[in-house]
Design a protein around this motif. Structure first.
Motif, short mmCIF file in Angstrom:
data_model
loop_
_atom_site.label_atom_id
_atom_site.label_comp_id
_atom_site.label_asym_id
_atom_site.label_seq_id
_atom_site.Cartn_x
_atom_site.Cartn_y
_atom_site.Cartn_z
N ALA A 68 -4.89 -3.18 -3.02
CA ALA A 68 -4.23 -3.84 -1.90
C ALA A 68 -4.92 -5.16 -1.56
N SER A 121 0.84 -1.21 0.00
CA SER A 121 0.00 0.00 0.00
C SER A 121 0.87 1.25 0.00
N LEU A 153 -5.74 1.14 2.27
CA LEU A 153 -6.05 -0.27 2.02
C LEU A 153 -7.21 -0.32 1.03
#
Length: 811
Positions: free
Chosen positions: A371, A39, A367
């Protein structure tokens, strides 16, 4: 069939919840760490710019003579204008330059980080304004450049989000500017900018070939490659070289994507370092789970032998076992997502906002869907990696020994070797991570302690920026401001001394200026004759506790009208006067042809590290502030009392307001805090590597323990025979420890060369790291030995307590 295998895998997990949970937690740590760093990399490396045409934006720079071909320099206005008129590879070429302006007339004055940008800037970097408009072409003409565009943050913080601010006048550097627009969150260029002003270049600017101060970028035309554009710019540079050899001889061109420029080599190196670290951590976790699966596969030998006897092919068994392992991978993914979410929140929360604005893509670290897809992919990969070796060996059961009644189903030498190899790999990878973590921590502490002799915690720093107005145009006016300000600051309660300087230690905001040595001319400007120019008040060296090694410090007699003097750093003295005394020599800023007067070297000062990224101290020459008063500088206030030195900030602001109420101070903090903010990126990497190293150590310890415990359980019969033949409990313990010591030794043999290679890479990134630091390697090796000994202790103790009668009754 796949779903049937998946269903069977879930049943096995529920049948043995303890080992399955351990495997999921181990994989979850590795998967979560990889997701968190992915990320970070996704935001910083893959999406540093929010613009849809980011792939076609190039950063265009000049390369000075004798510099590396990838050493980017700012561009002169003359060259920028030539590129803009003659280059056909670009849809358009734009430019910007940084500027600091004082915003006043609206409450307390504030220093604002601004950028002067070309009229096409916001068309090349498309960011629709929240309110108002962007600059018009005619507003880039001298005399018509009194417009301003506010950032969203400045609009909200300084003007309270006033919706009627567009069209109103504000005061910048005591001049009236009209606000024509407010930009949104996506207007991130140039970095950390709060205000945009038109870049209005005069004919004198456009004819100037020696001052390099513009950042230039361009948008490629469709179908044109970066290489073709760079070739065209080099052709233009060659024409300029031929036409103006006295100023442009040897100057080259460097082209890179704007994204690469924003990311920077150091940031990319640290992100790749972290990606490698968490990759190692995942491999250690996979090796751990693989060893666990070997143990579980042995318990299923009977089942797998029956399947084989009934006609199951090897590929079918491998597929079933791998599918079962994917269940562990998916469980690890669930754990990993939670671990990654917490990690990302911590990463974002502890980065100071003043630092985060300089990291491209920082606001896009989250996120997100990418991801989650990465987590799924890494979970599948982890499941396969952790299960491939156990599945391959478990799919070839020995039917004769396994199916006969009472057969013990021994693990076999091949599987034993593979398990040992997995443990050796865990120890080696843990060694690499721990060495990297220790070196980064040592480097960070070396950075933060490099100026300990200067007592940074008791030194308050405050920046200021005098406007280039007629009031401060003369050197005497600026010198008078410094003189009055220092007198009032020195008189503040709790302040023992006040001084000024141009750059702060380890501030990374330094600049280099060319300088000349009398009697030793150079053919053209190059980095070999560049140094950090510092303009300091006479008491600077005593305030900073910087020793004068030769000659003298500046005095009050070195004022305006007095003979020009200079002090040079030890590094500069050793470089240009090796083995000689430089006192009495003459230097000056700029080339020999510049109109500046020659300065007599009256002292040599100890070296100061101005940038944490340089392995050597930067060459520095100091000039007296009364003779060279700068527009921008820092005040330094030394406090004798303990406690929070920033408590002096309000009094310092009031003292400056008495001298000039329109001059704000900014960045008011202790020197220790300034160094901390400048090195916060190193601190982040150090902490992350340390966490990865500790997790690796724990996982490696679990791996060693698991292998040794299984070794003991497998060799109970052998240990019973040894005890029956007279071996003592101590002999059995020594046998187990000898096996563990052999694994440790092979882990060190494999890991030490890898660790030395990593240390060599880190050595080039940060000051204070030495690849040849034997103490670090010895300490980590001792730590791993202690870990191995602790992991072997319980299995060895269990082996020493084997009852020969009970062991010999086992089949």
């Amino acid at each position: 069939m796949f779903f049937a295998d998946l269903k069977h895998g879930f049943r096995l997990v529920l049948r043995a919840p303890g080992p399955s949970l351990i495997a999921m937690l181990a994989l979850g740590l590795g998967i979560g760490a990889n997701t968190a760093i992915f990320s970070v990399a996704n935001g910083i490396l893959l999406h540093p710019l929010p613009y849809p045409n980011a792939g076609r934006l190039l950063y265009l720079a000049e390369v000075a003579p004798h510099q590396p071909p990838n050493q980017a320099n700012s561009v002169s206005a003359f060259t920028y204008d030539a590129w803009r008129r003659q280059a056909h590879s670009f849809q358009a070429i734009g430019a910007w330059r940084y500027a600091q302006v004082n915003l006043s007339g609206n409450g307390t004055p504030a220093m604002v980080q601004a950028a002067q940008v070309s009229a096409n800037f916001f068309r090349l970097l498309p960011s629709p304004p929240l309110r108002g408009r962007v600059f018009l072409p005619q507003e880039a003409q001298p005399g018509h450049d009194r417009e301003a565009i506010l950032s969203r943050a400045l609009w909200q913080h300084q003007f309270g989000g006033d919706p009627n601010i567009v069209g109103r006048a504000i005061e910048l550097n005591q001049k009236a500017y009209t606000v024509v627009g407010i930009m949104g969150r996506d207007a991130t260029m140039p970095q950390a900018v709060q205000l945009w002003l038109p870049l209005a270049l005069t004919p004198a600017n456009l004819n100037n070939r020696t001052d390099h101060y513009l950042h230039v970028f361009g948008a490629l035309k469709p179908g044109v490659t970066q290489a073709a554009a760079a070739s065209e710019l080099r052709t233009i540079a060659a024409r300029i070289d031929a036409a103006y050899p006295e100023t442009n001889r040897g100057w080259g061109v460097f082209v890179q994507t704007l994204s690469q420029r924003i990311i920077g080599n150091e940031t990319a190196s640290y992100v790749f370092l972290l990606m490698g670290a968490v990759g190692f951590l995942l491999l250690i976790a996979c090796a751990n789970v693989a060893n666990l699966q070997f143990a579980r596969a042995l318990a299923r030998n009977h089942e797998l032998s029956i399947r084989t006897a009934l006609g199951a092919r090897r590929g079918r068994l491998v597929r079933q076992l791998l599918t079962e392992n994917l269940v562990l991978g998916f469980g690890g993914a669930v754990v990993g997502i939670g671990f990654a979410a917490v990690s990302i929140r911590l990463i974002l929360a502890y980065m100071p906002a003043a630092v985060a604005v300089f990291i491209g893509g920082w606001s896009r670290i989250r996120l997100d869907g990418a991801a989650l897809l990465f987590t799924l992919a890494i979970a599948i990969l982890a499941g396969i990696l952790a299960g491939i070796a156990p599945a391959w060996h478990a799919s070839r059961p020995d039917l004769n020994s396994t199916l006969k009644e009472g057969g013990r189903g021994a693990i076999g030498h091949a599987r034993r070797r593979i398990r040992a190899v997995l443990v050796v790999a865990q120890i080696a990878l843990a060694l690499v991570l721990l060495v990297g973590a220790v070196l980064m921590v040592r480097g960070f502490h070396a950075l933060t302690n490099v100026d300990r002799a200067y007592r940074p915690a008791s030194l308050l720093t405050a920046g200021f920026n005098l406007p280039s107005t007629p009031h401060y145009a003369a050197d005497s006016a600026r010198a008078a401001f410094y003189r009055q300000a220092l007198r009032r600051l020195s008189a503040l309660p709790g302040v023992t001394a006040a001084s000024t300087c141009t750059f702060l230690p380890l501030g990374n905001n330094l600049d280099f200026n060319y300088f000349s040595i009398e009697g030793r001319p150079v053919a053209s400007a190059n980095r070999d004759r560049a140094a950090v120019p510092q303009s300091v008040s006479p008491n600077f060296f005593s305030v900073m506790h910087i020793p004068i090694l030769r000659g003298r410090a500046f005095t009050a007699a070195d004022g305006q009208g007095a003979p020009g003097v200079a002090i040079i750093s030890q590094y500069l003295a050793n470089r240009y006067w090796p083995g000689r005394n430089p006192l009495g020599e003459h230097i000056k800023g700029g080339l020999d042809s510049s109109k500046d007067s020659w300065l007599t070297v009256v002292g040599v000062a100890a070296d100061v590290q101005w940038a944490w990224g340089d392995n050597n101290p930067e060459p520095t020459f100091y000039r007296p502030e009364p003779q060279f008063p700068q527009y921008s500088a820092y005040f330094l206030l030394r406090s004798a009392a303990g406690g929070d030195v920033t408590a002096l900030g309000p009094d310092a602001r009031r003292a400056i307001a008495v001298v000039d109420p329109n001059q704000p101070l900014y960045g008011v903090m202790s020197l220790a805090e300034s160094i901390h903010q400048a090195t916060i990126g190193i601190a982040y990497v150090s902490v992350m590597l340390t966490v990865a190293g500790v997790l690796a150590l724990i996982l490696a310890a679990i791996g060693v323990y698991g292998v040794m415990a299984f070794l003991v359980s497998e060799r109970v019969h052998e240990f019973g025979i040894r005890r029956a033949l007279g071996a003592s409990g101590r002999d059995i313990v020594a046998l187990v420890f000898r096996r563990g010591g052999l694994l440790l030794l092979w882990g060190l043999v494999v890991g030490l060369p890898l660790a030395y290679w990593l240390a060599g890479s880190l050595q080039s990134l940060i000051l204070g790291i030495s690849a040849g630091n034997l103490v670090t390697y010895a300490g980590i090796a001792f730590l791993l030995a202690a870990m191995s000994a602790a992991a072997c202790y319980m299995p060895a103790l269990q082996a020493s307590r084997v009852d020969p009668l009970v062991a010999l009754r086992e089949p």
